[in-house]
Write an enzyme that holds these catalytic residues in place. Structure first.
Site, mmCIF file in Angstrom:
data_model
loop_
_atom_site.group_PDB
_atom_site.id
_atom_site.type_symbol
_atom_site.label_atom_id
_atom_site.label_comp_id
_atom_site.label_asym_id
_atom_site.label_seq_id
_atom_site.Cartn_x
_atom_site.Cartn_y
_atom_site.Cartn_z
ATOM 1 N N ASP A 17 -130.943 -44.302 -53.099
ATOM 2 C CA ASP A 17 -131.814 -45.345 -52.571
ATOM 3 C C ASP A 17 -131.037 -46.006 -51.426
ATOM 4 O O ASP A 17 -129.830 -45.805 -51.289
ATOM 5 C CB ASP A 17 -132.121 -46.352 -53.686
ATOM 6 C CG ASP A 17 -132.909 -47.530 -53.190
ATOM 7 O OD1 ASP A 17 -133.944 -47.321 -52.529
ATOM 8 O OD2 ASP A 17 -132.490 -48.676 -53.443
ATOM 9 N N ASP A 19 -131.971 -49.659 -49.536
ATOM 10 C CA ASP A 19 -131.881 -51.119 -49.565
ATOM 11 C C ASP A 19 -131.392 -51.599 -50.930
ATOM 12 O O ASP A 19 -131.971 -51.257 -51.960
ATOM 13 C CB ASP A 19 -133.239 -51.740 -49.257
ATOM 14 C CG ASP A 19 -133.696 -51.452 -47.834
ATOM 15 O OD1 ASP A 19 -132.842 -51.141 -46.993
ATOM 16 O OD2 ASP A 19 -134.916 -51.523 -47.573
ATOM 17 N N THR A 111 -136.142 -43.325 -50.017
ATOM 18 C CA THR A 111 -136.421 -44.726 -49.767
ATOM 19 C C THR A 111 -137.915 -45.026 -49.766
ATOM 20 O O THR A 111 -138.732 -44.172 -49.411
ATOM 21 C CB THR A 111 -135.813 -45.157 -48.408
ATOM 22 O OG1 THR A 111 -136.183 -46.507 -48.114
ATOM 23 C CG2 THR A 111 -136.298 -44.261 -47.279
ATOM 24 N N SER A 112 -138.262 -46.231 -50.148
ATOM 25 C CA SER A 112 -139.642 -46.697 -50.071
ATOM 26 C C SER A 112 -139.954 -47.260 -48.688
ATOM 27 O O SER A 112 -141.090 -47.670 -48.426
ATOM 28 C CB SER A 112 -139.905 -47.763 -51.138
ATOM 29 O OG SER A 112 -139.711 -47.233 -52.432
ATOM 30 N N LYS A 143 -142.051 -44.752 -55.644
ATOM 31 C CA LYS A 143 -141.386 -45.177 -56.864
ATOM 32 C C LYS A 143 -142.244 -46.250 -57.537
ATOM 33 O O LYS A 143 -142.819 -47.084 -56.846
ATOM 34 C CB LYS A 143 -139.999 -45.741 -56.550
ATOM 35 C CG LYS A 143 -139.093 -44.777 -55.783
ATOM 36 C CD LYS A 143 -137.810 -45.492 -55.335
ATOM 37 C CE LYS A 143 -136.974 -44.624 -54.421
ATOM 38 N NZ LYS A 143 -135.769 -45.318 -53.929
ATOM 39 N N ASP A 168 -130.570 -49.360 -57.558
ATOM 40 C CA ASP A 168 -130.300 -50.737 -57.979
ATOM 41 C C ASP A 168 -131.532 -51.413 -58.574
ATOM 42 O O ASP A 168 -131.412 -52.485 -59.157
ATOM 43 C CB ASP A 168 -129.816 -51.573 -56.785
ATOM 44 C CG ASP A 168 -130.936 -51.870 -55.796
ATOM 45 O OD1 ASP A 168 -131.185 -53.045 -55.503
ATOM 46 O OD2 ASP A 168 -131.577 -50.912 -55.320
#
Length: 215
Positions: A17, A19, A111-112, A143, A168
């Site tokens: 991931d 961020d 990543t989103s 996700k 995270d």
């Protein structure tokens, strides 16, 4: 919880991931949502609390049901793009050394966010980029669906059980677990539910990640 078993002798892959994992973007995200909320006359703290748990379109439906969701998204994207150009970003301690030490072609970003923003943030922080970035535009389901991590594994030519996910956030952890991968949580004081291992920082996790990938 114990790690899932990788296949003996198979190459290992690491899926990150971005961020909150490699780049500290919490202050930036909060500032973007505060600015967006102010434009719509909304309480910024209430909006941000919802945004932490949901994807943007779901956030708009919850906090601004009377507004055109596409217009809301356009405004948010403009603020995010401006933040990439002008905001201050910091890579977490140990990120550059970790990414530089991983075997080429054996790691990716999942990543989103959108790839152009990730590239902009990596350029601002000096982090090396992998060959593969699976972003929000690459998948129909984000996700906590397993789809993003499964797509990354497929494009790397990796079996899910040979992949390590570094996350995270609860939604990302759930995504990796549902994909059948080993999931390690980092940068949180307490373990996110379901992780196979927990590290308080990326720096603490780094040697273990490199050891996993060295097989």
């Amino acid at each position: 919880m114990t790690n899932r078993s990788a296949r003996p002798g198979s190459p290992r892959y690491v899926l990150f991931d971005v961020d909150g994992t490699l780049i500290d973007a919490v202050a930036n995200q909060r500032r973007v949502w505060e600015t967006w909320a102010a434009r719509y006359g909304l309480d910024s703290d209430a909006v941000y609390e919802v945004a932490l748990r949901t994807r943007p379109m779901e956030t708009f439906a919850a906090v601004a049901p009377g507004h055109d969701p596409q217009a809301c998204l356009t405004a948010l994207h403009a603020l995010e793009d401006e933040d990439v150009r002008t905001g201050d970003y910091t890579a977490f301690d140990g990120a550059s050394e970790l990414l530089s030490g991983l075997p080429a072609g054996r790691w990716a970003l999942v990543t989103s966010n959108y790839e152009h923003r990730v590239r902009g943030r990596f350029a601002r922080t000096g982090l090396p980029l992998p060959d593969l970035v699976v972003d929000a535009a690459a998948v129909d389901e984000g996700k906590p669906s397993p789809v993003p991590y499964l797509l990354a594994a497929q494009r790397l030519g990796a079996a899910p059980q040979d992949c390590l996910v570094i996350e995270d956030a609860p939604s990302g952890v759930e995504s990796g677990l549902r994909a059948g991968m080993t999931v390690w949580g980092i940068n949180t004081a307490d373990p996110v539910h379901g992780v196979h291992r927990h590290f308080a920082s990326l720096r603490e996790a780094a040697p273990h990640v490199l050891a996993f990938a060295a097989v």
